[in-house]
Design a protein around this motif. Sequence first.
Motif, mmCIF file in Angstrom:
data_model
loop_
_atom_site.group_PDB
_atom_site.id
_atom_site.type_symbol
_atom_site.label_atom_id
_atom_site.label_comp_id
_atom_site.label_asym_id
_atom_site.label_seq_id
_atom_site.Cartn_x
_atom_site.Cartn_y
_atom_site.Cartn_z
ATOM 1 N N ARG A 192 81.527 -124.057 -71.137
ATOM 2 C CA ARG A 192 80.232 -123.724 -70.549
ATOM 3 C C ARG A 192 80.419 -123.355 -69.083
ATOM 4 N N PRO A 193 79.919 -122.172 -68.662
ATOM 5 C CA PRO A 193 80.083 -121.761 -67.261
ATOM 6 C C PRO A 193 79.186 -122.575 -66.334
ATOM 7 N N PRO A 249 73.127 -112.508 -57.375
ATOM 8 C CA PRO A 249 73.445 -113.656 -56.516
ATOM 9 C C PRO A 249 72.398 -114.755 -56.695
ATOM 10 N N GLY A 250 72.870 -115.957 -56.822
ATOM 11 C CA GLY A 250 71.991 -117.099 -57.081
ATOM 12 C C GLY A 250 72.128 -117.621 -58.487
ATOM 13 N N CYS A 251 72.625 -116.774 -59.407
ATOM 14 C CA CYS A 251 72.797 -117.218 -60.795
ATOM 15 C C CYS A 251 73.947 -118.214 -60.942
ATOM 16 N N GLU A 252 74.768 -118.353 -59.891
ATOM 17 C CA GLU A 252 75.864 -119.323 -59.952
ATOM 18 C C GLU A 252 75.335 -120.753 -59.852
ATOM 19 N N PRO A 291 76.400 -108.366 -75.476
ATOM 20 C CA PRO A 291 77.853 -108.384 -75.272
ATOM 21 C C PRO A 291 78.378 -109.799 -75.094
ATOM 22 N N GLY A 292 79.682 -109.962 -75.368
ATOM 23 C CA GLY A 292 80.308 -111.263 -75.152
ATOM 24 C C GLY A 292 80.055 -112.247 -76.273
ATOM 25 N N HIS A 293 80.398 -113.502 -76.009
ATOM 26 C CA HIS A 293 80.326 -114.539 -77.034
ATOM 27 C C HIS A 293 79.683 -115.801 -76.468
ATOM 28 N N LEU A 294 79.064 -116.555 -77.362
ATOM 29 C CA LEU A 294 78.503 -117.847 -76.991
ATOM 30 C C LEU A 294 79.631 -118.785 -76.570
#
Length: 317
Positions: A279-280, A294-297, A270-273
């Motif tokens: 870039r997040p 949690p922690g992926c931030e 799902p979603g897009h590059l």
Amino acid sequence: MSPMPKRLLEVRNLRIHAGPLEVVREVDLELRQGETLGIIGESGSGKTITSLALLRLLPEGLRAEADALVWRDRDLTSLSDRDFRPWRGREMAMVFQDPVGSFNPAKSIGWHLRTALERRGLRGAWKPEAEQLLDSVGIPNPAAVLDRYPHQLSGGMLQRALIAMVVALEPGLIVADEPTTNLDNIVEQQILSLFRDLRKRLSAAFVFITHDIGIAGQISDRIAVMYAGEIVEQGPAAEMLAAPRHPYTRGLIATARALAARADQLAEIPGHLPGPGQRPSGCVFRPRCAQARPGCEAPQPLRDIAPGRQMRCLLDA
């Protein structure tokens, strides 16, 4: 026990900038003699510009930096562009996705091969070796093809002629940028077979860039998966295909298997590059990841998860 092949290339912390934006970051690569590294990912993931940076062929507006780019035990980062030029072609060469742009349309195939052979140092009669090179890449009637012009060859034939021209220079590293794109399935398999044969005959290392993980699995010893300008997972090809660890790698493999099985419904990611400016923060795959937690931030380093395997993810941490 046979000795490990000699390391030819080591890249440490390669970064590529487009103005203030960092479009590729923290790329580490290593290649040994006779080895093929497949680099895969969606279009825009940074595969091609990473390979172009290795040969200093980045288009205007892009700038590359690296802590080290070591070729045959010599760090090339200190070389000026002028001093690096003799290395391009003779030591490192590239097979481009579109072979048409690699040829002068006003010159014959023979002229191109003669130029490559002369650059390698051949003097005198060049046609016998040029014919042998064309024959070695599966081009029938090579003597006649030497007199033809690029527009007189099909896409598959022109790709073979380009490979012959690269092989004529006898480089130690050959980078192939999606060389089977826009070719039908039969020609695609012929080109892949040709690369496998070249690996047996040459003492070179290969980088094979593709968006198709199935093709990467056919041709590669190791695979590096790129997403949004980062390597998110890399390791031995067989292990990566049998037991992918990063959610993005799993998604690519699931989609490839659904396509191969001609399934009614694709297992799409799902979603897009994200583009370079979107870039997040933290894990770049987080907005598309069903296993985000949690922690992926926080930014994720590329860490060892098994011998010869690395991953940029919190899973199994």
